[in-house]
Design an enzyme around this catalytic site. Structure first.
Site, short mmCIF file in Angstrom:
data_model
loop_
_atom_site.label_atom_id
_atom_site.label_comp_id
_atom_site.label_asym_id
_atom_site.label_seq_id
_atom_site.Cartn_x
_atom_site.Cartn_y
_atom_site.Cartn_z
N CYS A 5 -5.91 39.61 17.53
CA CYS A 5 -6.85 39.16 18.56
C CYS A 5 -6.39 39.60 19.94
O CYS A 5 -5.21 39.46 20.29
CB CYS A 5 -6.96 37.64 18.50
N CYS A 35 -3.59 33.56 23.82
CA CYS A 35 -3.33 32.12 23.70
C CYS A 35 -1.87 31.91 23.26
O CYS A 35 -1.46 32.42 22.21
CB CYS A 35 -4.29 31.49 22.70
N CYS A 57 -0.84 30.82 19.66
CA CYS A 57 -1.54 31.36 18.50
C CYS A 57 -0.83 32.56 17.87
O CYS A 57 -0.62 33.58 18.53
CB CYS A 57 -2.95 31.77 18.90
N CYS A 112 -15.52 25.65 7.45
CA CYS A 112 -15.36 26.24 8.77
C CYS A 112 -14.73 27.62 8.61
O CYS A 112 -13.77 27.78 7.85
CB CYS A 112 -14.44 25.37 9.62
N CYS A 171 -19.57 25.79 9.85
CA CYS A 171 -19.10 25.91 11.23
C CYS A 171 -18.38 27.24 11.35
O CYS A 171 -17.70 27.66 10.41
CB CYS A 171 -18.14 24.76 11.54
N CYS A 211 -18.40 21.87 18.30
CA CYS A 211 -17.11 21.40 17.81
C CYS A 211 -16.10 21.86 18.86
O CYS A 211 -15.86 23.06 19.01
CB CYS A 211 -16.80 22.00 16.45
N ARG A 258 -11.75 14.85 14.66
CA ARG A 258 -11.12 15.51 13.50
C ARG A 258 -9.62 15.66 13.71
O ARG A 258 -9.17 16.24 14.70
CB ARG A 258 -11.72 16.90 13.29
S1 SF4 Z 1 -6.61 31.09 19.48
FE1 SF4 Z 1 -5.78 32.99 18.58
S2 SF4 Z 1 -7.52 33.87 17.48
FE2 SF4 Z 1 -8.37 32.37 18.91
S3 SF4 Z 1 -8.82 33.49 20.78
FE3 SF4 Z 1 -6.74 32.71 21.04
S4 SF4 Z 1 -5.39 34.39 20.30
FE4 SF4 Z 1 -7.49 34.79 19.54
#
Ligand code: SF4
Length: 328
Positions: free
Chosen positions: A58, A62, A65, A103, A135, A195, A267
């Site tokens: 991605c 984040c 993540c 989901c 979802c 959500c 949740r």
């Molecule tokens: S949480 Fe992970 S998968 Fe979702 S946008 Fe952020 S880096 Fe990408």
């Protein structure tokens, strides 16, 4: 006296939410349970199953993540978008195991039109045809894409705020809080349920937690579904060394979410695997009314189905009869 009597309100202040959060623990849980019982069946816990339909790579950054391409030290196998038939077959298995909601998460920054989005539409239609709620979480979304998802029967779109507007820039810099709010408004405009929740344990303050709830509770209507996650620190991510939160902090967050958004489904999401059975039950008493069910939550470990069976046996939830998918 803080008015947290189960009335649906959109005018909470951050100070009021902090005051609710900081009530003496037993008072907080007691009030949250009373409000929970006003708005929900206290014996009903919805099981939701979560599948990563496209894993890793991605472009967002984040900090929590493992799927971010920015965190190169993470040990994660990237996968292409799954085939719709396989996803729908997995939904049928989840349904047979008791899940009512399926989901699907794709590690995308935003949805792009084309064959991959067409495949997601097919997945949504397939999951709905099983009689399950569907979802998806696909990143940012344009109006015509939300319209297609709504036409496919999508129940809800997951798009978490993650944390407060004030702390957001410490966790993500590749997009803004406004981007998030814009997508949420687009989803809402097409009648798809929201959500939307966040994560605790990333280094934020209690006021940050309250501030995130303030944004959520200010939405009218409130998000139908509010996932409350505890950080699962993953090796190779910038938050790998964050200490695990005290389970009672999660209980407080659940209870506070319940009091400020009385009718929403709260949740219990990531981080549940670190809670023992009793702490999970305390979260359910404090107002959580759904858990994610299955062995992995996107890419982090979740409570196993065997442990979940023990949890549900302990709370005495009636066993559901497994229905073959084709009979739905
Ligand atoms: S949480 Fe992970 S998968 Fe979702 S946008 Fe952020 S880096 Fe990408």
């Amino acid at each position: 006296m803080i008015a947290a009597d189960g009335t649906i309100r959109h005018d909470w202040t951050i100070d009021q939410i902090v005051a609710v959060h900081d009530l003496p623990f037993l008072e907080l849980v007691g009030r949250a349970n009373a409000v929970h019982r006003q708005h929900h069946d206290p014996n009903k816990v919805q099981k939701a199953s979560l599948l990563s339909i496209k894993t890793g790579g991605c472009p967002e950054n984040c900090a929590y993540c493992p799927q971010s391409a920015h965190h190169r030290e993470v040990d994660l196998t990237r996968d292409r978008l799954m085939e719709p038939a396989k996803v729908i077959a997995m939904a049928a298995i989840a349904k047979a195991a008791g899940a009512e909601r399926f989901c699907m998460g794709a590690a995308w920054r935003q949805v792009r039109d084309g064959h991959e989005f067409d495949a997601v539409i097919e997945m949504v239609e397939g999951v709905r045809s099983l009689g399950m709620e569907a979802c998806v979480t696909l990143g940012m979304l344009k109006a015509h894409q939300a319209e297609r998802l709504a036409a496919a029967g999508l129940t809800a779109y997951n798009h978490n705020l993650d944390t407060s507007p004030e702390f957001y820039g410490r966790i993500i810099t590749t997009r803004t809080y406004e981007d998030r709010l814009d997508t949420l408004a687009t989803v809402r405009a097409f009648g798809i349920d929201l959500c939307c929740g966040g994560i605790i344990g990333m280094g934020e303050t209690i006021r940050d937690r309250a501030s995130m709830l303030h944004v959520l509770a200010g939405m009218d209507p409130h998000p139908e579904s509010v996932p409350v996650n505890a950080l699962v620190p993953v090796e190779g991510t910038p938050l790998a060394k964050r200490p695990r939160i005290d389970p009672l902090d999660l209980v407080r967050m659940v209870a506070t979410a319940r009091l400020v958004m009385p009718a929403s489904t709260v949740r219990l999401s990531a981080g549940r695997s670190a809670l023992n059975r009793e702490a999970q039950i305390l979260c359910l008493v404090a107002g959580a009314n759904s858990v994610f069910y299955g062995d992995t939550l996107l890419t982090t470990p979740n409570a196993g189905i065997g442990e979940d069976a023990e949890l549900f046996a302990a709370i005495g939830e009636p066993e559901r009869t497994c229905t073959p998918a084709s009979a739905a």
